[in-house]
Design an enzyme around this catalytic site. Structure first.
Site, PDB file in Angstrom:
ATOM      1  NE  ARG A 183       2.868  47.193  42.896  1.00 24.94           N
ATOM      2  CZ  ARG A 183       2.555  45.917  42.779  1.00 24.94           C
ATOM      3  NH1 ARG A 183       1.290  45.546  42.698  1.00 24.94           N
ATOM      4  NH2 ARG A 183       3.501  44.995  42.728  1.00 24.94           N
ATOM      5  CE  LYS A 242       9.572  24.812  49.741  1.00 25.95           C
ATOM      6  NZ  LYS A 242       8.319  24.121  49.359  1.00 25.95           N
ATOM      7  N   GLY A 277       9.041  40.918  46.716  1.00 31.22           N
ATOM      8  CA  GLY A 277       8.280  41.281  47.907  1.00 31.22           C
ATOM      9  C   GLY A 277       9.047  41.145  49.212  1.00 31.22           C
TER      10      GLY A 277
END
Length: 399
Positions: free
Chosen positions: A37, A200, A357
């Site tokens: 970053r 999920k 991620g």
């Protein structure tokens, strides 16, 4: 894409430029362990300095809960920024209640210096998007650039209110991210295929509901696929499955059919009886699974089916792995498909945009991060963009 100002639209000469960066980087023993970053700020830093401006970096770090907390001070990051850009770097200490001393330090600074302001979350007004705090921040500079797409989904003082108090625009990293996302879902080359994985369904309902109206095909993998298979009457044994969402999965199926979006589910899976690396495993067709085992990856027939769907697409959007990629050998599906998408991209046949991620980690494991058209390191912001939600930090810099 032209609705916000870019670096070329500003005169930086003699100006202090407040740059909203994302310096919330991984740290161990006081040292930065991944400077991705920071490095992505390079083009913006170089442009400002080369055109006579002074970059002043604003960022949050961790969760100090609106209080000064030395444990979350950004002073530690000075060396990493120096190393990344080869410029003098100064840290500016402040609790954000009074910025007179900070302003004096900036005014006395030498040309070519990069300044790093203290953690914006040391003041409760940051997360409250407080206009008074934003005004204090604005008094430190002449121009505001947001170069932190990863923080753009938050309406905070340094991402939203501040942008409305100064001439504002996008830094180069933000501009690149938005251009890539526009190519992914805004105005993509069709057909578009989306690959959505992860554990999920419940965490990605908004995402799925949005995508079925934007893409021609939707590949569902990971634990999410088990819920969809269960909704179709298939017994998934001890696999991770949200059985209470069967009706929701069927509703998404029906909506996808109405929208002419094909939903692609695994047709075979790699089944193990223990959730651990190198656990004994066997591949079954999904309708003939061993009911005492759990599906931890897609099987070879599913991999070929997904590759075939990618062959028919011109744009791929990817969020989430196809299986338990972090455990060998259950990353085979994710890694093979990632390598295949990367090859199609390098051959000029596919625009590929990925983010999140776990997705970035999976692509890194497949060693193809640099072969995709664009890989976003923004977690929450990337997901909310895929869900079709407006991002406050982007909306605020639009002209």
């Amino acid at each position: 894409m032209s609705s916000f100002k870019k670096l070329e639209d500003f005169d930086f000469n003699g100006k202090r430029v407040l740059v909203r960066a994302d310096l919330n980087v991984p740290v161990a023993d006081g040292k930065v362990t991944d400077n991705t970053r920071i490095v992505r700020l390079g083009p913006t830093m170089s442009h400002i300095i080369e055109h006579g401006g002074t970059p002043v970096l604003l960022s949050h770090f961790g969760r100090p809960k609106g209080q000064v907390n030395a444990e979350f001070s950004l002073e530690f990051i000075v060396d990493a920024v120096k190393s990344a850009f080869g410029q003098p770097v100064e840290f500016v200490k402040t609790d954000w209640t009074n910025v007179d001393a900070a302003k004096a330090q900036l005014e006395a600074g030498a040309k070519g210096t990069i300044y790093i302001m203290e953690n914006t979350r040391f003041h409760p007004g940051e997360e409250a998007n407080d206009a008074e705090l934003a005004a204090r921040m604005a008094s430190l500079g002449n121009i505001y650039l947001n170069d932190a797409f990863s923080a753009a989904h938050r309406a905070h003082a340094s991402t939203e209110a501040l942008a409305r108090q100064l001439p504002s625009g996008a830094g180069r990293a933000m501009e690149m991210e938005m251009s890539a996302l526009e190519a992914g879902l805004g105005k993509p080359k069709k057909p578009v295929i989306a690959l959505v994985g992860g554990a999920k369904v419940s965490t990605k309902l908004d995402l799925l509901e949005n995508l079925i109206h934007k893409v021609e095909a939707l590949v569902i993998g990971g634990g999410m696929a088990n819920t969809f298979l269960h909704s179709q009457g298939i017994d998934v044994g001890k696999s991770l499955c949200e059985k209470d969402l069967a009706e929701t999965a069927r509703r998404i199926y029906d909506k996808a059919a109405d929208a002419n979006c094909a939903i692609i589910l695994p047709i075979d899976g790699v089944v193990a009886w223990h959730f651990e690396a190198n656990a004994p495993n066997r591949t079954y067709g999904v309708e003939a699974m061993d009911q005492t085992g759990m599906m931890l990856d897609v099987g070879d027939h599913s991999i070929e089916r997904i590759k075939g769907a990618i062959d028919e697409a011109k744009t791929l959007i990817w969020n989430g792995p196809l299986g338990a990629f972090e455990l060998d050998p259950f990353g085979k599906g994710t890694i093979e498909v990632a390598k295949y998408a990367a090859k199609r991209t390098l051959d000029g046949k596919l625009t590929s945009v990925a983010g999140g991620g776990d997705t970035v980690a999976a692509l890194a494991k497949a060693k193809v991060v640099n072969d995709f058209t664009y890989v976003s390191t923004a977690g929450g912001a990337f997901l909310e963009w895929m869900e079709g939600k407006p991002l406050p930090g982007v909306q605020a810099i639009k002209s």
